[in-house]
Design a protein around this motif. Structure first.
Motif, mmCIF file in Angstrom:
data_model
loop_
_atom_site.group_PDB
_atom_site.id
_atom_site.type_symbol
_atom_site.label_atom_id
_atom_site.label_comp_id
_atom_site.label_asym_id
_atom_site.label_seq_id
_atom_site.Cartn_x
_atom_site.Cartn_y
_atom_site.Cartn_z
ATOM 1 N N THR A 66 1.010 -1.341 -0.656
ATOM 2 C CA THR A 66 -0.173 -0.274 -0.096
ATOM 3 C C THR A 66 0.489 1.355 0.311
ATOM 4 O O THR A 66 0.799 2.217 -0.316
ATOM 5 C CB THR A 66 -1.129 0.328 1.387
ATOM 6 N N VAL A 67 2.097 1.512 0.765
ATOM 7 C CA VAL A 67 2.457 2.972 0.851
ATOM 8 C C VAL A 67 3.885 1.944 -0.002
ATOM 9 O O VAL A 67 3.685 3.761 -1.117
ATOM 10 C CB VAL A 67 4.285 2.196 2.046
ATOM 11 N N LEU A 68 4.204 1.503 -1.412
ATOM 12 C CA LEU A 68 4.544 0.964 -2.531
ATOM 13 C C LEU A 68 3.940 2.055 -3.594
ATOM 14 O O LEU A 68 3.993 2.766 -4.690
ATOM 15 C CB LEU A 68 5.140 -0.220 -2.804
ATOM 16 N N ILE A 69 2.759 1.437 -3.345
ATOM 17 C CA ILE A 69 1.243 2.543 -4.873
ATOM 18 C C ILE A 69 0.825 3.497 -3.922
ATOM 19 O O ILE A 69 1.002 4.657 -4.611
ATOM 20 C CB ILE A 69 -0.149 1.477 -4.547
ATOM 21 N N ASN A 70 0.362 4.253 -2.570
ATOM 22 C CA ASN A 70 -0.049 5.381 -2.150
ATOM 23 C C ASN A 70 1.289 6.715 -2.558
ATOM 24 O O ASN A 70 0.919 7.486 -2.260
ATOM 25 C CB ASN A 70 -0.539 5.124 -0.605
ATOM 26 N N GLN A 71 2.191 5.673 -2.055
ATOM 27 C CA GLN A 71 2.878 6.871 -2.485
ATOM 28 C C GLN A 71 4.751 6.768 -3.639
ATOM 29 O O GLN A 71 4.876 8.518 -3.773
ATOM 30 C CB GLN A 71 4.655 6.559 -0.793
ATOM 31 N N PHE A 72 4.181 6.492 -4.023
ATOM 32 C CA PHE A 72 5.311 6.395 -5.213
ATOM 33 C C PHE A 72 4.657 6.110 -6.373
ATOM 34 O O PHE A 72 5.138 6.165 -7.804
ATOM 35 C CB PHE A 72 6.205 5.344 -4.899
ATOM 36 N N MET A 73 3.640 5.358 -7.138
ATOM 37 C CA MET A 73 2.781 5.424 -8.239
ATOM 38 C C MET A 73 2.041 6.581 -8.545
ATOM 39 O O MET A 73 1.129 7.109 -8.163
ATOM 40 C CB MET A 73 1.571 4.280 -8.058
ATOM 41 N N ASN A 74 2.255 7.023 -9.258
ATOM 42 C CA ASN A 74 1.528 8.018 -10.541
ATOM 43 C C ASN A 74 0.511 7.119 -11.212
ATOM 44 O O ASN A 74 0.389 7.101 -11.775
ATOM 45 C CB ASN A 74 2.436 8.339 -11.598
ATOM 46 N N LYS A 75 -0.737 7.360 -9.573
ATOM 47 C CA LYS A 75 -1.898 6.621 -10.608
ATOM 48 C C LYS A 75 -2.725 6.665 -11.832
ATOM 49 O O LYS A 75 -3.233 5.877 -12.577
ATOM 50 C CB LYS A 75 -3.313 6.541 -9.408
#
Length: 404
Positions: free
Chosen positions: A60-69
């Motif tokens: 979740t941290v990887l997705i929420n902090q590092f992904m350009n969604k």
């Protein structure tokens, strides 16, 4: 009796006034009872602990902090704070691999989150995984072609994983096209054998481990899907090139030994074993993956070492971990090797678990070295987070397998 009561009454005010301390043994018992209660609470918490829960948090941290969604691609730093994400291409493969493993783990119990993940997969594909060479037609028209051969190999492996996870052959068909038109066409041969160059032939003909190991694995996986003998022939040729020119007598895959090439060549050999049933392939797989976890060249105080802080180095362990887990779960592998790797993976996971600062949530970042905590004064790294999340997803896979 009256005398005893009198003495008790006499002492009572003194106790309230604090003039007389409790006997030492009373305090000691109280302290022991308190510590026992705390220990029981800790044991109760540990008994309820699931690696899957910590995997959820790290991914979740990887997705929420590092992904350009909106694009499904990843930045080098949280919300691109360091403003250096433009040239991140091959790293996209390993960050997305973490999401794929999470998707496979949660899709049956959390279909809504699985749908969200599937949307990220489609966006990642549509945006060509942030390929900075996508507009250059000399690398083909797929949008995934690149000047670096190894970049295309890593992306192809993730495309193949996407098809296996989702059942959508769009992704593996793209990997096949990329391999057929832009990867294997660069291979060249001399007295050392035939291998893949690091870059396009007109620029750099160097044939290294970080290109030929994933190239071999791509060919093996394409054979497993399409049953075309040319892919198996390619996989054997590329494996032979690494064996003859890169693999050292102590099972280092090149110099210096790096976790991602150790893992990838090991997985390529493991796949070739299952295709050919030739035991020599499995023997190499066991040795090169074990080297990454047991050699002091790859470890520090028993844990996988910090291999560097740039976006290439920090993501190396995210490549190794899934392949080490695959070997542990492979019944054809040596029981001794599997047991050793299981303990090593668990030790690394425990170290990371102890060194993550949960008070910083949602900025609960993984460090480059799992034996110490991330310094919150620094800018977090997507590579380090992907590596840590990969470890947690990996031990969660082991946990699920043990529960069956």
């Amino acid at each position: 009796m009256k005398k005893i009561l009198f003495m008790l009454l006499l002492c009572t005010p003194l106790l309230y006034m604090g003039c007389k301390a409790e006997p030492e043994w009373v305090n000691l018992i109280a302290q022991q009872e308190q510590e026992k209660g705390q220990e029981e609470k800790r044991e109760e918490a540990d008994s309820e602990f699931k690696w899957a829960n910590l995997a959820d948090s790290c991914t979740t941290v990887l997705i929420n902090q590092f992904m350009n969604k909106p694009k499904g691609t990843f930045w080098a730093s949280p919300a691109n704070e360091s403003n250096n994400s433009g040239n991140i291409y091959w790293q996209q493969a390993h960050a997305m691999d973490v999401v794929i493993y999470s998707y496979q783990r949660i899709k049956d119990k959390n279909p809504n989150l699985a749908d969200t993940y599937e949307n990220y997969f489609k966006l990642w594909y549509a945006n060509k995984a942030n390929n900075y060479d996508k507009g250059d037609t000399k690398y083909g028209t797929t949008g995934f072609g690149n000047r670096f051969t190894d970049d295309m190999c890593w992306i192809s492996l993730t495309l193949i994983r996407l098809s296996k996870a989702t059942g959508d052959d769009t992704y593996i068909n793209m990997a096949k096209t990329l391999y057929d038109t832009q990867i294997i066409t660069r291979a060249w041969e001399d007295e050392k054998g035939k291998g893949l160059p690091w870059k396009e032939l007109s620029v750099d003909k160097t044939r290294n481990a970080c290109t030929n190991a994933p190239g071999c694995l791509v060919a093996a996986k394409l054979y497993l899907k399409f049953k075309d003998a040319k892919y198996l022939a390619d996989a054997k040729i590329l494996c032979a090139y690494v064996n003859a020119n890169i693999l050292k007598s102590d099972y280092r895959v090149g110099e210096p030994p790096l976790t991602y090439t150790q893992g990838t060549f090991g997985e390529a050999c493991r796949q070739l074993y299952h295709i050919t049933q030739e035991q020599s392939y499995m023997a190499i797989a066991e040795q090169v993956i074990s080297y990454a976890f047991t050699s002091t060249r790859c470890t520090n105080k028993g844990f996988l070492r910090d291999e560097g802080t740039d976006m290439n180095q920090s993501i190396f362990k995210a490549v190794l971990i899934p392949y080490a887990v695959n070997l542990v779960l492979d019944d054809a592998a040596s029981g001794t090797v599997r047991n050793t790797l299981t303990l090593k993976l668990q030790d690394n996971a425990e170290a990371l678990r102890k060194n993550m600062d949960r008070t910083q949530w949602p900025a609960m970042y993984c460090n480059y070295y799992w034996g110490s905590s991330f310094n919150s004064a620094n800018i977090a790294s997507m590579g380090a987070q992907a590596s840590g999340a990969s470890l947690m997803e990996g031990v969660a896979r082991l946990e699920a397998a043990q529960a069956k």
